[in-house]
Motif scaffolding. Structure first.
Motif, PDB file in Angstrom:
ATOM      1  N   LEU A   1       6.485 -31.558  15.810  1.00  0.00           N
ATOM      2  CA  LEU A   1       6.003 -32.909  15.567  1.00  0.00           C
ATOM      3  C   LEU A   1       5.499 -33.130  14.156  1.00  0.00           C
ATOM      4  CD1 LEU A   1       4.077 -33.537  18.921  1.00  0.00           C
ATOM      5  CD2 LEU A   1       6.417 -34.175  18.329  1.00  0.00           C
ATOM      6  N   GLY A   2       5.237 -32.040  13.424  1.00  0.00           N
ATOM      7  CA  GLY A   2       4.734 -32.165  12.066  1.00  0.00           C
ATOM      8  C   GLY A   2       5.753 -31.672  11.049  1.00  0.00           C
ATOM      9  N   ASN A   3       5.772 -32.267   9.889  1.00  0.00           N
ATOM     10  CA  ASN A   3       6.708 -31.857   8.849  1.00  0.00           C
ATOM     11  C   ASN A   3       6.500 -30.397   8.454  1.00  0.00           C
ATOM     12  OD1 ASN A   3       7.671 -34.496   8.779  1.00  0.00           O
ATOM     13  ND2 ASN A   3       6.401 -35.079   7.023  1.00  0.00           N
ATOM     14  N   ASP A   4       7.587 -29.728   8.067  1.00  0.00           N
ATOM     15  CA  ASP A   4       7.565 -28.351   7.551  1.00  0.00           C
ATOM     16  C   ASP A   4       7.036 -27.339   8.572  1.00  0.00           C
ATOM     17  OD1 ASP A   4       8.337 -28.997   4.693  1.00  0.00           O
ATOM     18  OD2 ASP A   4       6.512 -30.192   4.869  1.00  0.00           O
ATOM     19  N   SER A   5       7.255 -27.584   9.835  1.00  0.00           N
ATOM     20  CA  SER A   5       6.823 -26.650  10.882  1.00  0.00           C
ATOM     21  C   SER A   5       8.012 -25.812  11.346  1.00  0.00           C
ATOM     22  CB  SER A   5       6.212 -27.405  12.058  1.00  0.00           C
ATOM     23  OG  SER A   5       7.130 -28.340  12.600  1.00  0.00           O
ATOM     24  N   SER A   6       7.729 -24.793  12.162  1.00  0.00           N
ATOM     25  CA  SER A   6       8.799 -23.905  12.601  1.00  0.00           C
ATOM     26  C   SER A   6       8.547 -23.430  14.027  1.00  0.00           C
ATOM     27  CB  SER A   6       8.927 -22.692  11.671  1.00  0.00           C
ATOM     28  OG  SER A   6       7.752 -21.897  11.710  1.00  0.00           O
ATOM     29  N   ALA A   7       9.647 -23.130  14.732  1.00  0.00           N
ATOM     30  CA  ALA A   7       9.584 -22.594  16.094  1.00  0.00           C
ATOM     31  C   ALA A   7      10.676 -21.550  16.242  1.00  0.00           C
ATOM     32  CB  ALA A   7       9.762 -23.708  17.127  1.00  0.00           C
ATOM     33  N   HIS A   8      10.280 -20.320  16.536  1.00  0.00           N
ATOM     34  CA  HIS A   8      11.228 -19.225  16.748  1.00  0.00           C
ATOM     35  C   HIS A   8      11.050 -18.699  18.170  1.00  0.00           C
ATOM     36  CE1 HIS A   8      11.836 -18.003  12.243  1.00  0.00           C
ATOM     37  NE2 HIS A   8      11.714 -19.320  12.390  1.00  0.00           N
ATOM     38  N   VAL A   9      12.148 -18.602  18.907  1.00  0.00           N
ATOM     39  CA  VAL A   9      12.122 -18.056  20.263  1.00  0.00           C
ATOM     40  C   VAL A   9      13.209 -17.003  20.351  1.00  0.00           C
ATOM     41  CG1 VAL A   9      12.123 -18.586  22.722  1.00  0.00           C
ATOM     42  CG2 VAL A   9      11.486 -20.350  21.090  1.00  0.00           C
ATOM     43  N   ALA A  10      12.845 -15.796  20.805  1.00  0.00           N
ATOM     44  CA  ALA A  10      13.810 -14.707  20.853  1.00  0.00           C
ATOM     45  C   ALA A  10      13.618 -13.909  22.132  1.00  0.00           C
ATOM     46  CB  ALA A  10      13.657 -13.796  19.631  1.00  0.00           C
ATOM     47  N   GLY A  11      14.672 -13.188  22.520  1.00  0.00           N
ATOM     48  CA  GLY A  11      14.587 -12.361  23.716  1.00  0.00           C
ATOM     49  C   GLY A  11      15.579 -11.223  23.683  1.00  0.00           C
ATOM     50  N   ALA A  12      15.149 -10.083  24.227  1.00  0.00           N
ATOM     51  CA  ALA A  12      16.028  -8.930  24.426  1.00  0.00           C
ATOM     52  C   ALA A  12      15.960  -8.581  25.903  1.00  0.00           C
ATOM     53  CB  ALA A  12      15.586  -7.747  23.571  1.00  0.00           C
ATOM     54  N   ALA A  13      17.098  -8.637  26.587  1.00  0.00           N
ATOM     55  CA  ALA A  13      17.129  -8.427  28.031  1.00  0.00           C
ATOM     56  C   ALA A  13      18.040  -7.264  28.374  1.00  0.00           C
ATOM     57  CB  ALA A  13      17.604  -9.692  28.750  1.00  0.00           C
ATOM     58  N   LEU A  14      17.587  -6.431  29.320  1.00  0.00           N
ATOM     59  CA  LEU A  14      18.352  -5.301  29.818  1.00  0.00           C
ATOM     60  C   LEU A  14      18.404  -5.408  31.336  1.00  0.00           C
ATOM     61  CD1 LEU A  14      16.466  -2.636  27.704  1.00  0.00           C
ATOM     62  CD2 LEU A  14      18.787  -3.383  27.256  1.00  0.00           C
ATOM     63  N   GLY A  15      19.594  -5.357  31.902  1.00  0.00           N
ATOM     64  CA  GLY A  15      19.703  -5.489  33.347  1.00  0.00           C
ATOM     65  C   GLY A  15      20.808  -4.639  33.919  1.00  0.00           C
ATOM     66  N   GLU A  16      20.525  -4.013  35.075  1.00  0.00           N
ATOM     67  CA  GLU A  16      21.535  -3.223  35.777  1.00  0.00           C
ATOM     68  C   GLU A  16      21.481  -3.534  37.261  1.00  0.00           C
ATOM     69  OE1 GLU A  16      23.146   1.373  36.451  1.00  0.00           O
ATOM     70  OE2 GLU A  16      21.263   1.015  35.392  1.00  0.00           O
ATOM     71  N   GLY A  17      22.639  -3.743  37.873  1.00  0.00           N
ATOM     72  CA  GLY A  17      22.717  -3.961  39.312  1.00  0.00           C
ATOM     73  C   GLY A  17      22.467  -5.404  39.691  1.00  0.00           C
ATOM     74  N   ALA A  18      21.812  -5.620  40.843  1.00  0.00           N
ATOM     75  CA  ALA A  18      21.595  -6.959  41.384  1.00  0.00           C
ATOM     76  C   ALA A  18      20.457  -7.653  40.644  1.00  0.00           C
ATOM     77  CB  ALA A  18      21.291  -6.874  42.879  1.00  0.00           C
ATOM     78  N   VAL A  19      20.727  -7.978  39.395  1.00  0.00           N
ATOM     79  CA  VAL A  19      19.721  -8.543  38.496  1.00  0.00           C
ATOM     80  C   VAL A  19      20.264  -9.832  37.906  1.00  0.00           C
ATOM     81  CG1 VAL A  19      18.557  -8.200  36.279  1.00  0.00           C
ATOM     82  CG2 VAL A  19      18.677  -6.319  37.924  1.00  0.00           C
ATOM     83  N   GLN A  20      19.430 -10.880  37.849  1.00  0.00           N
ATOM     84  CA  GLN A  20      19.790 -12.124  37.169  1.00  0.00           C
ATOM     85  C   GLN A  20      18.670 -12.468  36.193  1.00  0.00           C
ATOM     86  OE1 GLN A  20      22.265 -14.783  38.726  1.00  0.00           O
ATOM     87  NE2 GLN A  20      21.675 -16.564  37.523  1.00  0.00           N
ATOM     88  N   GLN A  21      19.047 -12.657  34.930  1.00  0.00           N
ATOM     89  CA  GLN A  21      18.082 -12.979  33.876  1.00  0.00           C
ATOM     90  C   GLN A  21      18.530 -14.247  33.169  1.00  0.00           C
ATOM     91  OE1 GLN A  21      18.467  -9.325  31.744  1.00  0.00           O
ATOM     92  NE2 GLN A  21      16.880  -8.270  32.918  1.00  0.00           N
ATOM     93  N   ASP A  22      17.655 -15.238  33.162  1.00  0.00           N
ATOM     94  CA  ASP A  22      17.983 -16.584  32.694  1.00  0.00           C
ATOM     95  C   ASP A  22      16.974 -16.993  31.619  1.00  0.00           C
ATOM     96  OD1 ASP A  22      18.085 -19.393  32.366  1.00  0.00           O
ATOM     97  OD2 ASP A  22      18.720 -19.723  34.423  1.00  0.00           O
ATOM     98  N   ASP A  23      17.470 -17.340  30.445  1.00  0.00           N
ATOM     99  CA  ASP A  23      16.643 -17.908  29.380  1.00  0.00           C
ATOM    100  C   ASP A  23      17.102 -19.332  29.130  1.00  0.00           C
ATOM    101  OD1 ASP A  23      14.852 -15.683  28.233  1.00  0.00           O
ATOM    102  OD2 ASP A  23      16.809 -14.715  28.324  1.00  0.00           O
ATOM    103  N   THR A  24      16.192 -20.288  29.294  1.00  0.00           N
ATOM    104  CA  THR A  24      16.505 -21.702  29.129  1.00  0.00           C
ATOM    105  C   THR A  24      15.538 -22.283  28.102  1.00  0.00           C
ATOM    106  OG1 THR A  24      17.392 -21.950  31.373  1.00  0.00           O
ATOM    107  CG2 THR A  24      16.597 -23.934  30.286  1.00  0.00           C
ATOM    108  N   VAL A  25      16.074 -22.806  26.998  1.00  0.00           N
ATOM    109  CA  VAL A  25      15.254 -23.232  25.859  1.00  0.00           C
ATOM    110  C   VAL A  25      15.620 -24.664  25.474  1.00  0.00           C
ATOM    111  CG1 VAL A  25      14.583 -22.718  23.477  1.00  0.00           C
ATOM    112  CG2 VAL A  25      15.193 -20.844  25.031  1.00  0.00           C
ATOM    113  N   PHE A  26      14.593 -25.454  25.162  1.00  0.00           N
ATOM    114  CA  PHE A  26      14.799 -26.835  24.716  1.00  0.00           C
ATOM    115  C   PHE A  26      13.861 -27.075  23.536  1.00  0.00           C
ATOM    116  CE2 PHE A  26      15.172 -31.268  24.403  1.00  0.00           C
ATOM    117  CZ  PHE A  26      16.165 -31.752  25.246  1.00  0.00           C
TER     118      PHE A  26
END
Length: 425
Positions: free
Chosen positions: A264-289
């Motif tokens: 909402l303010g000038n010259d601002s920043s937003a960083h979103v990061a993720g490292a995911a590891l999954g094996e087998g019956a695994v579901q990993q969901d990253d949803t960003v707006f």
């Protein structure tokens, strides 16, 4: 009509056993959230942002039964932190440090009953703003029914991070936690999170970052086989302010992490990061707006997933550039390393731009380990498994690089190596 009724029926079943607290300053805010929730109902598989992840596990009235699992060794043990411990979704004062840290005012949500409290201007407010243009009813359910959380008011630059540690001891624990963080102008805070709060977790964090403030967030989610975790981070970012969040996710039955940010303010920043590891019956969901509503703002979305033996990775990321948000710099990358032919990566990158002087890009790829690179390492005497681990860590390096603190980044890399070693056994 049938879909709307099904959502209402699911809502009635989900909240039937939950306790509604209308006491103190939270009462009116919870009542308003409950009214919004009733109007929406709970999400269904046919909803646009739930097409890749079935919400049934998260909305079912009975939580999943947790199996006995060896607790993950604590992270960040070499760091000097203020530790706040939550056991089965409740604050544990005996295992926590005193709620005292220079430059910070701390309170526990369940104990903050005074009629006048600074959090009254934040609790549920960013969550409500985050309902447009995409409805997030499970976050609204959290505002209405969260029984515990921490309220953090940052006025300076504390000398050490705050570490939130979650532990689950009861099979089938249904944890609903709500945190509020208010960053005053020029302040700075590092917030760490680790562990699993229960068999089913609904966690919301609202972060209000005033002009010139900096917020660092690092989260490590555990590897309990039958847990279902849903998190939301809602952030409002002022002029020349910075928001940085990194999440490491390892296994778990279902994990969905949502991030909703407004620049909402000038010259601002937003960083979103993720490292995911999954094996087998695994579901990993990253949803960003991420919404750009000011000039000369920067955003980065960097997500890397390593999937094996049928694991499923999901990424849904959107950059919305509003009219007048000139000089926007938006970057988005989502990539998956598929270690076999059974796993899959589902991606939905989006750009919506209403300004003409911007630099925005997105990309999404999935593939196997580079055989040429693997051959190069093997030809120089590196054993097969060690070579594969090196290439996996190299693949994840861009996401880990979003962590500014080198000690924290090294701790995350070490934990990722532990996961790789454990899955090679």
């Amino acid at each position: 009509m049938a879909v709307a009724q099904a959502k209402q029926d699911a809502l009635a079943a989900r909240i039937a056993g939950l306790s509604f607290d209308a006491a103190g300053w939270q009462g009116a805010l919870r009542t308003e959230a409950l009214a919004r929730l009733t109007a929406m109902g709970l999400p269904a598989k046919r909803d646009e942002y739930w097409r890749y992840t079935n919400p049934a596990t998260l909305v079912a009235p009975q939580p999943a039964v947790a199996t006995a699992t060896t607790e993950e060794p604590a992270l960040f043990t070499d760091l000097d932190c203020l530790k706040l411990v939550f056991v089965d979704g409740q604050f544990d004062a005996a295992q926590s440090d005193p709620l005292a840290l220079e430059g910070v005012s701390l309170a526990v949500l369940s104990q903050a009953k005074a009629d006048i409290h600074w959090a009254a201007d934040l609790f549920g407010q960013l969550e409500a703003r985050g309902q447009s243009p995409v409805q997030r009813p499970l976050a609204t359910l959290n505002t209405a029914f969260a029984g515990e959380g921490v309220l953090i008011h940052v006025t300076g630059k504390p000398s050490k991070p705050i570490s939130l540690i979650y532990r689950a001891t009861s099979a089938g624990c249904d944890a609903i936690l709500h945190h509020c963080v208010k960053m005053e102008a020029g302040s700075e805070l590092t917030l760490l999170e680790q562990g699993t709060a229960g068999a089913r977790v609904n966690l919301v964090t609202e972060v209000d970052i005033a002009d010139g403030a900096r917020f660092h967030h690092i989260r490590a989610q555990g590897r309990v086989e039958n847990d279902s975790t849903l998190t939301h981070i809602f952030a409002r970012i002022g002029q020349e302010a910075a928001f940085k969040s990194f999440t490491m996710t390892a296994d778990g039955k279902l994990t969905r992490n949502e991030a909703v940010m407004e620049l909402l303010g000038n010259d601002s920043s937003a960083h979103v990061a993720g490292a995911a590891l999954g094996e087998g019956a695994v579901q990993q969901d990253d949803t960003v707006f991420i919404t750009h509503a000011a000039e000369r703002c920067e955003s980065r979305q960097v997500f890397k997933k390593v999937l094996k033996n049928g694991a499923v990775g999901v990424f849904q990321g959107k950059i919305l550039v509003k009219q007048g948000a000139q000089k926007t710099d938006g970057y988005q990358i989502s990539q998956a390393l598929l270690l076999d032919g059974d796993s899959q990566f589902l991606a939905k990158p989006e750009l919506e731009i209403y300004a003409d002087d911007v630099k925005c890009s997105h990309g999404s790829t999935s593939g196997a380990i580079d055989e040429t690179a693997l051959f190069y390492l093997r030809s120089r005497g590196v054993p097969l498994r060690a070579a594969q681990s090196l290439l996996v860590l190299a693949f994840l390096a861009e996401a880990i690089g979003e962590i500014e603190d080198e000690a924290i980044a090294e701790a995350i890399s070490a934990r990722l190596q532990v996961w790789l070693d454990w899955h090679e056994q």
